[in-house]
Scaffold this motif. Sequence first.
Motif, short mmCIF file in Angstrom:
data_model
loop_
_atom_site.label_atom_id
_atom_site.label_comp_id
_atom_site.label_asym_id
_atom_site.label_seq_id
_atom_site.Cartn_x
_atom_site.Cartn_y
_atom_site.Cartn_z
N GLU A 159 -7.81 0.75 -5.80
CA GLU A 159 -7.19 -0.82 -5.56
C GLU A 159 -7.31 -1.14 -7.45
O GLU A 159 -7.07 -0.54 -8.21
N LYS A 212 -2.27 -0.96 -3.63
CA LYS A 212 -3.25 -0.14 -2.96
C LYS A 212 -2.71 1.21 -3.01
O LYS A 212 -1.88 1.53 -2.68
N VAL A 215 1.05 -1.27 0.28
CA VAL A 215 -0.07 0.17 0.23
C VAL A 215 1.24 1.26 0.57
O VAL A 215 1.97 0.86 0.56
#
Length: 318
Positions: A318, A279, A248
């Motif tokens: 995403e 992400k 992420v």
Amino acid sequence: MDEFNVKPINYLYTYSCHEDELSLCRLEMRSLFGFDTESSILESSLRIDPSRSPFIKERIDVLYKENTVEDIARQVKKLHIVGSTFRVIFMKNDELDVSEKVGFEERRSIERKIGLLIKGKVDLVNPELLFAIMKGKNGWILGQYFKSEAIWLRHQSKPQQYSTALSTRVARAVVNIAIPNPLGIKAIDPCCGIGTVLIEALSMGIDIVGSDLNPLVLLGARENIAHFGFQTEVALRDIRNVTGKYDVAIVDMPYNLCSVITVQEKLEMIQSARRFSKKLVVVTIEPMDSAIQEAGFEIVDRCVAKKGTFSREVLVCE
């Protein structure tokens, strides 16, 4: 070692936020628990440290859920505290109608009654364990009580400040939105500024690194991180030159007068994040939907974080 012979059946959290923060609070709820609620009380099977969230006030690890106080009283006779002192507190429920609320004297009476029925050593002044009893709309609960600590508040006093940086409160919520379950997650803040997001993430034990293309703010970020006793890599690097793979990325888009960037540069930033991260959570004051979609991300959730007339949008991609 403290222990007792009953396991939680669920976890109850109480929430508090300003109306300007409601959208951000709800997105954090959805990220942490998988759903949100208009209520100030959230019940879940997930056990989360209440100090993670700037909006959670307390958590009760629910041991018993019954229709009446008498039913709770019968159940707590089974509770045996070994190795620790304890105290029972009555937790008020602000969502009850006036007619359902419990008065002061009755609250104290219930605390004493339940406390005397639990096997163990009571300490009313400095107990090692707290248990809370609360009246809900559909009965009563009793469980171990944990109060949230406003860790983010400590981080407001940084050696180096930056006028357009996120508040520590918003930054903490954004980290929770990006990384609801830190286990095994590798994160990056590739436009870290003075390190506000990094500090909140590091304080939660999250594996995160940072970078920025401004050498001056980077020095501030390193000083701020060290000031709170944390360590991580903070590199002098443009987001377009980030290498490696991350689970992420959190990107607070530059927007002050010294950081004016073109539409093309914004697209390149998001495209770069797409290359190195699965992400992405974007914090922006300007519309970013088209750039995010063009870069190959899908916006799966979003909110608005307000402060007076100033608004930021938080986009989960995403």
